[in-house]
Design a protein around this motif. Structure first.
Motif, PDB file in Angstrom:
ATOM      1  N   GLU A 122       0.565  -1.154  -0.056  1.00 40.13           N
ATOM      2  CA  GLU A 122      -0.010   0.037  -0.131  1.00 40.13           C
ATOM      3  C   GLU A 122       0.878   1.172  -0.150  1.00 40.13           C
ATOM      4  OE1 GLU A 122      -3.192   0.861   3.286  1.00 40.13           O
ATOM      5  OE2 GLU A 122      -4.075  -0.517   1.758  1.00 40.13           O
ATOM      6  N   TYR A 137     -17.513   0.491   5.416  1.00 40.54           N
ATOM      7  CA  TYR A 137     -17.984   0.551   6.703  1.00 40.54           C
ATOM      8  C   TYR A 137     -19.195   1.408   6.734  1.00 40.54           C
ATOM      9  CZ  TYR A 137     -14.000  -2.070   8.541  1.00 40.54           C
ATOM     10  OH  TYR A 137     -13.274  -2.957   8.761  1.00 40.54           O
ATOM     11  N   ASP A 181      -3.557  15.011  -4.559  1.00 44.67           N
ATOM     12  CA  ASP A 181      -2.229  15.318  -3.767  1.00 44.67           C
ATOM     13  C   ASP A 181      -2.375  14.984  -2.561  1.00 44.67           C
ATOM     14  OD1 ASP A 181      -1.088  16.027  -6.432  1.00 44.67           O
ATOM     15  OD2 ASP A 181      -1.744  17.991  -6.313  1.00 44.67           O
ATOM     16  N   ARG A 182      -3.675  15.080  -2.034  1.00 43.71           N
ATOM     17  CA  ARG A 182      -3.805  15.045  -0.743  1.00 43.71           C
ATOM     18  C   ARG A 182      -4.472  13.848  -0.034  1.00 43.71           C
ATOM     19  NH1 ARG A 182      -1.061  17.455   2.807  1.00 43.71           N
ATOM     20  NH2 ARG A 182      -2.782  16.761   4.472  1.00 43.71           N
ATOM     21  N   ILE A 183      -5.440  13.361  -1.031  1.00 41.93           N
ATOM     22  CA  ILE A 183      -6.469  12.237  -0.613  1.00 41.93           C
ATOM     23  C   ILE A 183      -5.839  11.048  -1.553  1.00 41.93           C
ATOM     24  CG2 ILE A 183      -8.832  11.467  -0.501  1.00 41.93           C
ATOM     25  CD1 ILE A 183      -8.059  14.482   0.726  1.00 41.93           C
ATOM     26  N   LYS A 184      -5.172  10.242  -0.621  1.00 38.75           N
ATOM     27  CA  LYS A 184      -4.648   8.916  -0.972  1.00 38.75           C
ATOM     28  C   LYS A 184      -5.705   7.625  -1.385  1.00 38.75           C
ATOM     29  CE  LYS A 184      -0.665  11.045  -0.819  1.00 38.75           C
ATOM     30  NZ  LYS A 184       0.186  11.609  -1.607  1.00 38.75           N
ATOM     31  N   ARG A 185      -6.581   7.540  -0.343  1.00 40.06           N
ATOM     32  CA  ARG A 185      -7.378   6.453  -0.374  1.00 40.06           C
ATOM     33  C   ARG A 185      -8.235   6.180  -1.419  1.00 40.06           C
ATOM     34  NH1 ARG A 185      -5.309   2.768   3.070  1.00 40.06           N
ATOM     35  NH2 ARG A 185      -7.071   1.668   2.485  1.00 40.06           N
ATOM     36  N   ARG A 193      -7.125   6.176  11.001  1.00 36.96           N
ATOM     37  CA  ARG A 193      -8.487   5.204  11.043  1.00 36.96           C
ATOM     38  C   ARG A 193      -9.069   5.141   9.570  1.00 36.96           C
ATOM     39  NH1 ARG A 193     -12.488   8.254  14.932  1.00 36.96           N
ATOM     40  NH2 ARG A 193     -13.526   6.400  14.787  1.00 36.96           N
ATOM     41  N   LEU A 194      -8.426   5.489   8.634  1.00 34.09           N
ATOM     42  CA  LEU A 194      -8.707   5.393   7.226  1.00 34.09           C
ATOM     43  C   LEU A 194      -8.142   3.854   7.042  1.00 34.09           C
ATOM     44  CD1 LEU A 194      -8.003   8.749   5.328  1.00 34.09           C
ATOM     45  CD2 LEU A 194     -10.241   7.758   6.279  1.00 34.09           C
ATOM     46  N   GLN A 195      -7.123   3.405   7.584  1.00 36.87           N
ATOM     47  CA  GLN A 195      -6.736   2.246   7.547  1.00 36.87           C
ATOM     48  C   GLN A 195      -7.403   1.110   8.592  1.00 36.87           C
ATOM     49  OE1 GLN A 195      -2.353   2.315   6.811  1.00 36.87           O
ATOM     50  NE2 GLN A 195      -2.472   4.267   6.994  1.00 36.87           N
ATOM     51  N   PHE A 196      -8.337   1.264   9.120  1.00 37.18           N
ATOM     52  CA  PHE A 196      -8.977   0.665  10.251  1.00 37.18           C
ATOM     53  C   PHE A 196      -9.722  -0.530   9.501  1.00 37.18           C
ATOM     54  CE2 PHE A 196     -12.292  -0.990  12.820  1.00 37.18           C
ATOM     55  CZ  PHE A 196     -11.735  -1.238  14.046  1.00 37.18           C
ATOM     56  N   HIS A 197      -9.526  -1.643   9.833  1.00 38.84           N
ATOM     57  CA  HIS A 197     -10.644  -2.646   9.423  1.00 38.84           C
ATOM     58  C   HIS A 197     -10.519  -3.759  10.644  1.00 38.84           C
ATOM     59  CE1 HIS A 197     -10.663  -2.084   5.092  1.00 38.84           C
ATOM     60  NE2 HIS A 197      -9.459  -1.971   5.253  1.00 38.84           N
ATOM     61  N   ASP A 232     -17.595   4.753  12.131  1.00 37.35           N
ATOM     62  CA  ASP A 232     -17.019   3.783  11.568  1.00 37.35           C
ATOM     63  C   ASP A 232     -17.278   2.304  12.441  1.00 37.35           C
ATOM     64  OD1 ASP A 232     -15.345   4.411  13.150  1.00 37.35           O
ATOM     65  OD2 ASP A 232     -13.399   4.487  11.766  1.00 37.35           O
ATOM     66  N   ARG A 247     -15.580  10.292   6.673  1.00 39.52           N
ATOM     67  CA  ARG A 247     -14.383  10.630   6.022  1.00 39.52           C
ATOM     68  C   ARG A 247     -14.295  11.581   5.047  1.00 39.52           C
ATOM     69  NH1 ARG A 247     -13.009   4.031   6.383  1.00 39.52           N
ATOM     70  NH2 ARG A 247     -13.003   3.847   8.601  1.00 39.52           N
ATOM     71  N   VAL A 257     -12.823 -10.368   2.839  1.00 44.61           N
ATOM     72  CA  VAL A 257     -12.504  -9.887   4.293  1.00 44.61           C
ATOM     73  C   VAL A 257     -11.088 -10.175   4.879  1.00 44.61           C
ATOM     74  CG1 VAL A 257     -14.842 -10.612   5.186  1.00 44.61           C
ATOM     75  CG2 VAL A 257     -13.257 -12.386   4.758  1.00 44.61           C
ATOM     76  N   LEU A 264       0.104   3.686  -3.089  1.00 45.49           N
ATOM     77  CA  LEU A 264      -0.488   4.961  -2.466  1.00 45.49           C
ATOM     78  C   LEU A 264       0.360   6.188  -2.026  1.00 45.49           C
ATOM     79  CD1 LEU A 264      -3.721   3.573  -0.646  1.00 45.49           C
ATOM     80  CD2 LEU A 264      -3.557   4.001  -3.217  1.00 45.49           C
ATOM     81  N   ASP A 311      -9.658  18.820   4.493  1.00 46.39           N
ATOM     82  CA  ASP A 311      -8.157  18.884   4.464  1.00 46.39           C
ATOM     83  C   ASP A 311      -7.824  19.422   3.151  1.00 46.39           C
ATOM     84  OD1 ASP A 311      -5.635  17.174   5.333  1.00 46.39           O
ATOM     85  OD2 ASP A 311      -5.707  16.982   3.224  1.00 46.39           O
ATOM     86  N   ARG A 352     -11.378   9.040  -3.672  1.00 50.79           N
ATOM     87  CA  ARG A 352     -11.007   9.929  -4.696  1.00 50.79           C
ATOM     88  C   ARG A 352     -11.628   9.020  -5.862  1.00 50.79           C
ATOM     89  NH1 ARG A 352      -6.034   7.344  -7.076  1.00 50.79           N
ATOM     90  NH2 ARG A 352      -5.059   6.186  -5.186  1.00 50.79           N
ATOM     91  N   ASP A 410       1.978  12.060   4.440  1.00 54.18           N
ATOM     92  CA  ASP A 410       1.961  12.832   3.317  1.00 54.18           C
ATOM     93  C   ASP A 410       0.675  13.668   2.706  1.00 54.18           C
ATOM     94  OD1 ASP A 410       4.696  12.846   3.551  1.00 54.18           O
ATOM     95  OD2 ASP A 410       5.051  11.501   1.695  1.00 54.18           O
ATOM     96  N   GLY A 411      -0.500  12.974   3.304  1.00 55.23           N
ATOM     97  CA  GLY A 411      -1.640  13.512   2.937  1.00 55.23           C
ATOM     98  C   GLY A 411      -2.683  13.442   4.004  1.00 55.23           C
ATOM     99  N   PHE A 412      -4.116  13.229   3.564  1.00 59.08           N
ATOM    100  CA  PHE A 412      -5.018  13.409   4.571  1.00 59.08           C
ATOM    101  C   PHE A 412      -5.174  12.315   5.219  1.00 59.08           C
ATOM    102  CE2 PHE A 412      -9.546  12.138   4.966  1.00 59.08           C
ATOM    103  CZ  PHE A 412      -9.769  12.767   6.160  1.00 59.08           C
TER     104      PHE A 412
END
Lengths: 368, 168
Positions: free
Chosen positions: A39, B105, B87-91, A107-111, B32, B113, A254, A43, B120, B95, A48-50
């Motif tokens: 990842e 979730y 540039d900022r939002i990777k997930r 928490r964006l990486q939370f699973h 979540d 989110r 999953v 990514l 941001d 995007r 470096d980002g949000f």
């Protein structure tokens, strides 16, 4: 309840099976760390980002990219140590803490499955899981070990089912099958791609069927959280749980959750090593094949596998199983017994036990 | 690794189970449902449509952002500036625009989110004097139900002062 907490102080048992669970948990941690590395490569660094920390105290405090890469390398190293059993318990403890730190950072990486894995890695570090299947295991017989952390892990398994089943029970859309029905519509093609017959998937997508399935799923989770603890229902609960998780694996994505839960089922296995015997006829191809198959796949060490010199009684059989209570089984009953105790064959236990229940054939009723 | 002394084990177990129970009971308060083991809590799909709110000679209006997530704005000197959401939002789930995507979730988590991502991004548009704020219109289909639209807005980056009608 008081009795349960009281037994946590004194209860001991054979820790062999914990080594197996440790190897599995280590492999899952390794897989997760590699996924995180992939990842990072695909990514870029999340810092470096949000990103969204769980705690305000961690806001804007993501480590520098180089530090994060070092943490990632450490997670891979710790996971490898856990698998081979090198300082496995400290490595499990450290893996859990480092993994939780990374999870809390974003928490964006939370699973759920990632968090579940870390919880069990943490608890496993308090067991003597390094006494078997480990480069650091001391030679000689294994010592009886405290089981308190094993009991805690078992409670945690039940808690997972209770929380999951309970939240679905309280949700009207879940109870009525709307959630499951919609998921089956969306992921039906994925199930077909994984080998589930298209006609069967379409059948499951019928509103009445998915409504029934939703109720079955809720009942299953609530049943498992209790039935795994009861001696009489445990084997069926384990088999039903295996079927439940394999179905989820076929129809959803999953990550490692299915395999984690199946590995944790080993904690509910009665800890008796070589308490059963399997004799096979070395002059019969089938007997030799079964004997060696069981030797290779008997990961819980349930059987003492031996070839016999065929005599008048045993000459007619390829294999004879001597159960824990000394009774003998051949034919479909012996196969059911093998399926019940050998992990890879366990999914076959249900149908084999059902077939065996219709016949007394193969039950020799002869004490060993 | 040191083994816990027998008398400590029940206390440790009680503390651990207490923390777990608290996390499970309070999971519904988190968008979540984190730490609550609430697997497959929803079956929701969303479609995100991004906009910039600008205030120029044509007045205050919404300008659609290209589905690729890039746009060109200008600075105080009128020089063109390029921006990219990526540039900022990777997930990926935050995007992908103008396509129905699965909200793993659930709607609440995804909207929460996206709200964060919007703020941001808006706070990292250095030099952009064109964009007052960013807006996302999110189509949501929850558990196979009828779709509905949720509008998310970033905080204002600047607003024309009414009294003097001045520039940003």
């Amino acid at each position: 309840m008081r009795d349960f907490f009281g037994r946590l102080r004194t209860e001991t048992g054979d820790p062999y099976v914990l080594g197996l669970v440790r190897v599995c948990v280590g492999a899952f941690l390794f897989w997760h760390a590699l996924s995180a590395a992939r990842e990072l490569s695909a990514l870029g660094y999340f810092g470096d980002g949000f990103y969204v920390p769980f705690l305000d105290a961690l806001s804007g405090r993501a480590p520098a990219r180089g530090v994060f890469v070092t943490i990632l390398a450490l997670r891979i190293l710790l996971a490898a140590m856990i698998v081979v059993g090198l300082a496995a318990r400290p490595a499990l403890f450290a893996s859990a803490l480092v993994g939780l730190y990374v999870l809390l950072l974003d928490r964006l990486q939370f699973h759920h499955n990632r968090y579940t894995l870390l919880v069990f890695a943490f608890l496993l570090s308090f067991t003597r899981c390094d006494q078997s299947l480990s480069v650091a295991a001391t030679p000689g017989p294994r010592l009886e070990s405290p089981l308190w952390a094993v009991r805690l892990m078992q409670v945690q398994v039940s808690l997972v089912y209770l929380a999951s089943g309970g939240s679905k029970l309280l949700d009207r859309d879940w109870r009525e099958g709307l959630v499951l029905g919609d998921r089956l519509m969306r992921f039906g093609e994925q199930a077909v791609a994984r080998g589930v017959p298209a006609g069967f998937v379409h059948f499951l997508q019928e509103p009445q069927v998915s409504s029934g399935l939703a109720k079955l799923a809720i009942s299953t989770e609530l049943f498992l959280c209790v039935a795994l603890w009861l001696r009489k229902s445990r084997v069926f609960a384990l088999w039903w749980g295996v079927m439940f998780h394999l179905t989820i694996e076929l129809t959803s994505s999953v990550e490692i959750f299915t395999w984690l839960m199946l590995a944790l089922y080993a904690l509910f296995v009665t800890h008796d090593v070589r308490a059963r015997k399997l004799f096979y006829n070395p002059r019969r191809m089938k007997g030799v094949a079964l004997g060696w198959t069981v030797r290779l796949l008997d990961w819980f060490l349930r059987f003492d596998v031996r070839a016999w010199t065929p005599d008048e009684v045993q000459g007619g059989h390829s294999i004879v199983v001597v159960r824990r209570d000394g009774s003998l089984a051949t034919g479909v009953r012996a196969l059911a017994m093998i399926a019940r105790t050998v992990p890879l064959f366990f999914p076959l236990w249900g149908p084999l036990a059902l077939v065996a229940s219709f016949t007394r054939k193969g039950d020799l009723h002869t004490a060993a | 690794m040191v083994d816990l002394p027998p008398r400590v084990r029940p206390w440790f177990a009680a503390l651990f189970l207490g923390v777990q129970a608290a996390l499970i009971v309070t999971a519904a308060r988190r968008p979540d449902h984190a730490f609550g083991f609430q697997m497959f809590s929803e079956s929701t799909v969303i479609r995100i449509r991004p906009f910039r709110e600008v205030d120029d000679a044509f007045g205050i209006r919404l300008v659609p952002i290209d589905p690729s997530g890039t746009w060109v704005s200008k600075d105080a000197q009128g020089t063109a500036l390029s921006f990219a959401w990526n540039d900022r939002i990777k997930r990926p789930e935050l995007r992908i625009f103008d396509q129905w995507i699965f909200a793993g979730y659930g709607a609440d988590a995804q909207l929460d989110r996206l709200r964060g991502a919007l703020s941001d991004m808006a706070s990292h548009l250095e030099g952009d004097t064109d964009t007052r704020r960013l807006v996302l219109e999110v189509d949501v289909k929850k558990n196979g139900g009828e779709p509905f639209v949720v509008r998310l807005e970033s905080p204002y980056r600047w607003r024309r002062a009414v009294a003097n009608g001045g520039a940003p």
